[in-house]
Scaffold this active site. Structure first.
Site, short mmCIF file in Angstrom:
data_model
loop_
_atom_site.label_atom_id
_atom_site.label_comp_id
_atom_site.label_asym_id
_atom_site.label_seq_id
_atom_site.Cartn_x
_atom_site.Cartn_y
_atom_site.Cartn_z
N ASP A 21 0.84 -1.21 0.00
CA ASP A 21 0.00 0.00 0.00
C ASP A 21 0.87 1.26 0.00
O ASP A 21 1.97 1.26 0.55
CB ASP A 21 -0.90 -0.02 1.25
CG ASP A 21 -2.09 0.91 1.10
OD1 ASP A 21 -2.32 1.43 -0.01
OD2 ASP A 21 -2.78 1.13 2.10
N ASN A 69 -10.79 -2.88 -5.94
CA ASN A 69 -10.03 -1.89 -6.73
C ASN A 69 -10.72 -1.50 -8.03
O ASN A 69 -10.35 -0.49 -8.65
CB ASN A 69 -8.60 -2.38 -7.01
CG ASN A 69 -7.68 -2.31 -5.81
OD1 ASN A 69 -6.73 -3.09 -5.67
ND2 ASN A 69 -7.94 -1.37 -4.89
C1 FPP Z 1 -1.97 0.12 -3.44
O1 FPP Z 1 -1.48 1.45 -3.38
C2 FPP Z 1 -1.39 -0.58 -4.59
C3 FPP Z 1 -2.11 -1.15 -5.62
C4 FPP Z 1 -3.57 -1.11 -5.68
C5 FPP Z 1 -1.43 -1.80 -6.77
C6 FPP Z 1 -0.19 -2.58 -6.41
C7 FPP Z 1 0.40 -3.12 -7.63
C8 FPP Z 1 1.72 -3.18 -7.90
C9 FPP Z 1 2.79 -2.72 -6.97
C10 FPP Z 1 2.15 -3.78 -9.19
C11 FPP Z 1 2.29 -5.26 -9.09
C12 FPP Z 1 2.60 -5.83 -10.42
C13 FPP Z 1 2.57 -7.14 -10.73
C14 FPP Z 1 2.84 -7.57 -12.13
C15 FPP Z 1 2.27 -8.16 -9.73
P1 FPP Z 1 -2.55 2.65 -3.43
O2 FPP Z 1 -2.76 3.03 -4.87
O3 FPP Z 1 -3.78 2.24 -2.70
O4 FPP Z 1 -1.78 3.77 -2.66
P2 FPP Z 1 -2.44 4.92 -1.74
O5 FPP Z 1 -3.05 4.22 -0.56
O6 FPP Z 1 -1.25 5.75 -1.37
O7 FPP Z 1 -3.41 5.67 -2.60
#
Ligand code: FPP
Length: 251
Positions: A21, A69
Protein backbone atom coordinates in the site's frame (compact mmCIF):
# COMPACT_ATOMS: atom_id res chain seq x y z
CA UNK A 1 21.85 -19.67 -1.08
CA UNK A 2 20.01 -18.73 2.09
CA UNK A 3 22.11 -16.51 4.36
CA UNK A 4 20.48 -14.55 7.13
CA UNK A 5 22.60 -13.19 9.94
CA UNK A 6 20.48 -10.89 12.09
CA UNK A 7 17.39 -13.05 12.16
CA UNK A 8 17.08 -14.81 15.54
CA UNK A 9 17.91 -18.54 15.49
CA UNK A 10 17.45 -18.59 11.71
CA UNK A 11 13.70 -18.38 12.29
CA UNK A 12 12.65 -17.37 8.82
CA UNK A 13 8.98 -17.40 7.79
CA UNK A 14 8.17 -20.09 5.23
CA UNK A 15 5.38 -18.01 3.67
CA UNK A 16 5.21 -14.19 3.62
CA UNK A 17 2.11 -12.30 2.43
CA UNK A 18 2.16 -8.58 1.62
CA UNK A 19 -0.28 -5.71 1.09
CA UNK A 20 1.71 -3.25 -1.01
CA UNK A 21 0.00 0.00 0.00
CA UNK A 22 1.03 3.60 -0.54
CA UNK A 23 1.86 3.83 -4.25
CA UNK A 24 -0.65 6.64 -4.82
CA UNK A 25 0.61 8.73 -1.90
CA UNK A 26 4.22 8.18 -2.97
CA UNK A 27 3.38 9.62 -6.40
CA UNK A 28 1.35 12.50 -4.94
CA UNK A 29 4.22 13.53 -2.67
CA UNK A 30 6.32 13.94 -5.83
CA UNK A 31 3.62 15.68 -7.88
CA UNK A 32 3.44 12.65 -10.20
CA UNK A 33 0.40 10.79 -11.58
CA UNK A 34 -0.71 7.77 -9.52
CA UNK A 35 0.47 5.35 -12.18
CA UNK A 36 4.05 6.55 -11.58
CA UNK A 37 3.62 5.29 -8.01
CA UNK A 38 2.46 1.90 -9.26
CA UNK A 39 5.48 1.72 -11.60
CA UNK A 40 7.78 2.49 -8.67
CA UNK A 41 5.82 -0.20 -6.80
CA UNK A 42 6.75 -2.76 -9.44
CA UNK A 43 10.45 -1.88 -8.97
CA UNK A 44 10.12 -2.31 -5.21
CA UNK A 45 8.37 -5.63 -5.75
CA UNK A 46 11.13 -6.88 -8.05
CA UNK A 47 13.68 -6.29 -5.27
CA UNK A 48 11.60 -8.01 -2.61
CA UNK A 49 10.90 -11.04 -4.81
CA UNK A 50 14.62 -11.45 -5.57
CA UNK A 51 15.54 -10.95 -1.94
CA UNK A 52 12.95 -13.44 -0.66
CA UNK A 53 14.07 -16.11 -3.11
CA UNK A 54 17.69 -15.51 -2.14
CA UNK A 55 16.86 -15.90 1.53
CA UNK A 56 15.17 -19.25 0.91
CA UNK A 57 11.61 -18.15 1.69
CA UNK A 58 9.31 -20.80 0.21
CA UNK A 59 6.34 -18.65 -0.79
CA UNK A 60 5.59 -14.95 -1.25
CA UNK A 61 2.02 -13.80 -1.87
CA UNK A 62 1.32 -10.18 -2.84
CA UNK A 63 -1.95 -8.28 -3.21
CA UNK A 64 -1.76 -6.66 -6.66
CA UNK A 65 -5.46 -5.91 -7.22
CA UNK A 66 -8.36 -6.42 -4.84
CA UNK A 67 -11.97 -7.12 -5.83
CA UNK A 68 -12.68 -3.60 -4.54
CA UNK A 69 -10.03 -1.89 -6.73
CA UNK A 70 -12.48 -1.89 -9.68
CA UNK A 71 -14.12 1.10 -7.95
CA UNK A 72 -11.08 3.30 -8.71
CA UNK A 73 -11.25 5.78 -11.60
CA UNK A 74 -11.47 3.90 -14.93
CA UNK A 75 -8.24 5.45 -16.21
CA UNK A 76 -6.25 4.20 -13.19
CA UNK A 77 -7.74 0.70 -13.54
CA UNK A 78 -6.91 0.45 -17.23
CA UNK A 79 -3.36 1.78 -16.74
CA UNK A 80 -2.89 -0.73 -13.92
CA UNK A 81 -4.00 -3.55 -16.27
CA UNK A 82 -1.48 -2.35 -18.87
CA UNK A 83 1.21 -2.23 -16.19
CA UNK A 84 0.43 -5.80 -15.09
CA UNK A 85 0.74 -7.04 -18.67
CA UNK A 86 3.99 -5.19 -19.41
CA UNK A 87 5.54 -6.12 -16.03
CA UNK A 88 4.71 -9.78 -16.49
CA UNK A 89 6.20 -9.78 -19.97
CA UNK A 90 9.33 -8.00 -18.77
CA UNK A 91 9.93 -10.10 -15.67
CA UNK A 92 8.99 -13.58 -16.80
CA UNK A 93 12.40 -14.65 -18.16
CA UNK A 94 14.21 -13.40 -15.09
CA UNK A 95 11.76 -15.13 -12.72
CA UNK A 96 11.89 -18.33 -14.73
CA UNK A 97 15.69 -18.20 -14.86
CA UNK A 98 15.68 -18.03 -11.06
CA UNK A 99 13.53 -21.18 -10.80
CA UNK A 100 10.59 -19.15 -9.38
CA UNK A 101 7.08 -20.47 -9.92
CA UNK A 102 4.40 -17.84 -10.61
CA UNK A 103 0.78 -18.41 -9.63
CA UNK A 104 -2.30 -16.21 -9.54
CA UNK A 105 -5.22 -16.37 -7.14
CA UNK A 106 -8.53 -14.54 -7.59
CA UNK A 107 -11.19 -14.37 -10.27
CA UNK A 108 -9.19 -13.78 -13.45
CA UNK A 109 -12.22 -14.08 -15.71
CA UNK A 110 -13.04 -10.38 -15.19
CA UNK A 111 -9.69 -9.25 -16.64
CA UNK A 112 -9.11 -8.18 -20.26
CA UNK A 113 -8.33 -11.15 -22.54
CA UNK A 114 -4.74 -10.02 -23.08
CA UNK A 115 -4.05 -10.00 -19.33
CA UNK A 116 -5.69 -13.41 -18.91
CA UNK A 117 -3.36 -14.77 -21.63
CA UNK A 118 -0.27 -13.25 -19.97
CA UNK A 119 -1.33 -14.76 -16.65
CA UNK A 120 -1.89 -18.20 -18.19
CA UNK A 121 1.42 -18.03 -20.02
CA UNK A 122 3.42 -16.96 -16.93
CA UNK A 123 1.90 -19.85 -14.94
CA UNK A 124 2.56 -22.35 -17.72
CA UNK A 125 6.17 -21.30 -18.38
CA UNK A 126 7.09 -21.56 -14.68
CA UNK A 127 4.87 -24.44 -13.58
CA UNK A 128 7.70 -26.95 -13.18
CA UNK A 129 9.98 -24.59 -11.28
CA UNK A 130 10.92 -25.84 -7.83
CA UNK A 131 12.20 -22.63 -6.19
CA UNK A 132 10.13 -19.96 -4.45
CA UNK A 133 6.42 -19.78 -5.25
CA UNK A 134 5.47 -16.22 -6.14
CA UNK A 135 1.71 -15.80 -5.82
CA UNK A 136 -0.06 -12.73 -7.17
CA UNK A 137 -3.52 -12.04 -5.77
CA UNK A 138 -5.42 -10.29 -8.57
CA UNK A 139 -9.13 -9.53 -8.47
CA UNK A 140 -8.90 -11.39 -5.20
CA UNK A 141 -10.97 -10.95 -2.04
CA UNK A 142 -10.94 -13.09 1.10
CA UNK A 143 -14.74 -13.26 1.15
CA UNK A 144 -14.76 -14.23 -2.53
CA UNK A 145 -12.30 -17.02 -1.67
CA UNK A 146 -14.46 -18.40 1.15
CA UNK A 147 -17.64 -18.07 -0.96
CA UNK A 148 -15.91 -19.95 -3.75
CA UNK A 149 -14.94 -22.72 -1.32
CA UNK A 150 -18.61 -22.99 -0.25
CA UNK A 151 -19.69 -23.34 -3.88
CA UNK A 152 -17.14 -26.09 -4.52
CA UNK A 153 -18.21 -27.90 -1.35
CA UNK A 154 -21.92 -27.72 -2.17
CA UNK A 155 -21.18 -29.09 -5.63
CA UNK A 156 -19.33 -32.03 -4.09
CA UNK A 157 -22.30 -32.73 -1.84
CA UNK A 158 -24.67 -32.50 -4.80
CA UNK A 159 -22.59 -35.03 -6.71
CA UNK A 160 -22.55 -37.31 -3.64
CA UNK A 161 -18.75 -37.12 -3.45
CA UNK A 162 -19.00 -36.09 0.20
CA UNK A 163 -21.81 -35.85 2.77
CA UNK A 164 -22.44 -32.73 4.84
CA UNK A 165 -21.45 -34.50 8.09
CA UNK A 166 -17.91 -34.91 6.77
CA UNK A 167 -17.31 -31.16 6.54
CA UNK A 168 -14.59 -30.01 8.93
CA UNK A 169 -12.00 -27.22 9.01
CA UNK A 170 -9.48 -29.29 7.12
CA UNK A 171 -11.93 -29.90 4.32
CA UNK A 172 -12.86 -26.22 4.01
CA UNK A 173 -9.15 -25.41 4.08
CA UNK A 174 -8.57 -27.68 1.10
CA UNK A 175 -11.02 -25.62 -0.99
CA UNK A 176 -9.65 -22.13 -0.29
CA UNK A 177 -6.72 -20.62 -2.23
CA UNK A 178 -3.13 -21.56 -1.29
CA UNK A 179 -4.17 -24.72 0.58
CA UNK A 180 -1.15 -26.55 -0.86
CA UNK A 181 1.31 -23.98 0.56
CA UNK A 182 2.50 -23.54 4.16
CA UNK A 183 0.06 -21.27 6.02
CA UNK A 184 1.22 -17.62 5.94
CA UNK A 185 3.64 -17.00 8.83
CA UNK A 186 4.18 -13.29 8.31
CA UNK A 187 1.83 -10.59 6.96
CA UNK A 188 3.33 -7.23 6.02
CA UNK A 189 1.30 -4.12 5.20
CA UNK A 190 3.05 -0.95 4.13
CA UNK A 191 1.50 2.53 3.94
CA UNK A 192 0.40 2.96 7.56
CA UNK A 193 -3.11 1.47 7.54
CA UNK A 194 -3.72 -1.19 10.18
CA UNK A 195 -6.29 -3.45 8.60
CA UNK A 196 -6.49 -6.63 6.60
CA UNK A 197 -8.73 -5.23 3.83
CA UNK A 198 -10.37 -8.52 2.79
CA UNK A 199 -7.01 -10.23 2.14
CA UNK A 200 -6.65 -13.98 2.81
CA UNK A 201 -9.24 -13.97 5.60
CA UNK A 202 -9.22 -17.74 6.17
CA UNK A 203 -5.46 -18.13 5.74
CA UNK A 204 -4.42 -15.38 8.20
CA UNK A 205 -5.86 -17.08 11.30
CA UNK A 206 -2.46 -17.51 13.04
CA UNK A 207 -0.28 -15.20 10.98
CA UNK A 208 1.96 -12.61 12.67
CA UNK A 209 0.86 -9.13 11.53
CA UNK A 210 3.49 -6.48 10.78
CA UNK A 211 2.52 -2.91 9.88
CA UNK A 212 4.84 -0.14 8.73
CA UNK A 213 4.25 3.52 7.85
CA UNK A 214 6.69 3.25 4.94
CA UNK A 215 5.07 3.61 1.52
CA UNK A 216 5.44 0.54 -0.71
CA UNK A 217 7.78 2.11 -3.34
CA UNK A 218 10.15 3.02 -0.46
CA UNK A 219 10.11 -0.49 1.04
CA UNK A 220 13.57 -1.96 0.41
CA UNK A 221 15.25 -5.28 1.28
CA UNK A 222 16.64 -3.54 4.41
CA UNK A 223 13.09 -2.79 5.60
CA UNK A 224 12.11 -6.34 4.71
CA UNK A 225 14.99 -7.57 6.85
CA UNK A 226 13.61 -5.52 9.78
CA UNK A 227 10.25 -7.26 9.37
CA UNK A 228 11.99 -10.65 9.32
CA UNK A 229 13.96 -9.82 12.47
CA UNK A 230 10.74 -8.70 14.19
CA UNK A 231 9.12 -11.98 13.13
CA UNK A 232 12.02 -14.07 14.42
CA UNK A 233 11.50 -12.54 17.87
CA UNK A 234 7.78 -13.28 18.03
CA UNK A 235 6.60 -16.14 20.20
CA UNK A 236 4.06 -18.07 18.18
CA UNK A 237 1.68 -19.74 20.61
CA UNK A 238 -1.17 -21.04 18.40
CA UNK A 239 -3.52 -20.83 21.40
CA UNK A 240 -1.13 -22.40 23.93
CA UNK A 241 0.54 -20.68 26.90
CA UNK A 242 3.99 -19.11 26.90
CA UNK A 243 5.11 -21.68 29.56
CA UNK A 244 4.03 -24.58 27.36
CA UNK A 245 6.02 -23.20 24.43
CA UNK A 246 9.15 -22.72 26.58
CA UNK A 247 8.85 -26.26 27.99
CA UNK A 248 8.52 -27.70 24.47
CA UNK A 249 11.60 -25.78 23.33
CA UNK A 250 13.67 -27.20 26.23
CA UNK A 251 12.52 -30.78 25.57
C1 FPP B 1 -1.97 0.12 -3.44
O1 FPP B 1 -1.48 1.45 -3.38
C2 FPP B 1 -1.39 -0.58 -4.59
C3 FPP B 1 -2.11 -1.15 -5.62
C4 FPP B 1 -3.57 -1.11 -5.68
C5 FPP B 1 -1.43 -1.80 -6.77
C6 FPP B 1 -0.19 -2.58 -6.41
C7 FPP B 1 0.40 -3.12 -7.63
C8 FPP B 1 1.72 -3.18 -7.90
C9 FPP B 1 2.79 -2.72 -6.97
C10 FPP B 1 2.15 -3.78 -9.19
C11 FPP B 1 2.29 -5.26 -9.09
C12 FPP B 1 2.60 -5.83 -10.42
C13 FPP B 1 2.57 -7.14 -10.73
C14 FPP B 1 2.84 -7.57 -12.13
C15 FPP B 1 2.27 -8.16 -9.73
P1 FPP B 1 -2.55 2.65 -3.43
O2 FPP B 1 -2.76 3.03 -4.87
O3 FPP B 1 -3.78 2.24 -2.70
O4 FPP B 1 -1.78 3.77 -2.66
P2 FPP B 1 -2.44 4.92 -1.74
O5 FPP B 1 -3.05 4.22 -0.56
O6 FPP B 1 -1.25 5.75 -1.37
O7 FPP B 1 -3.41 5.67 -2.60
Amino acid sequence: MAHVTAVKNNRLPRHVVIIMDGNGRWAKQRGLPRIAGHKAGVSALREIVANSAEKGIEALTVYAFSSENWDRPGSEVSRLMELFISSLQQEIDNLNGNNIRIRFIGDRTAFPGKLQSSIGEAEKITCRNTGMQFVIAANYGGRWDITNAFKLLVNKIRCNDICADEIDEQMIHSFVSLSDLPEPDLFIRTGGEMRISNYLLWQLAYTELYFTERLWPDFTPEHFESALIWFSNRERRFGRTSEQIKREKRA
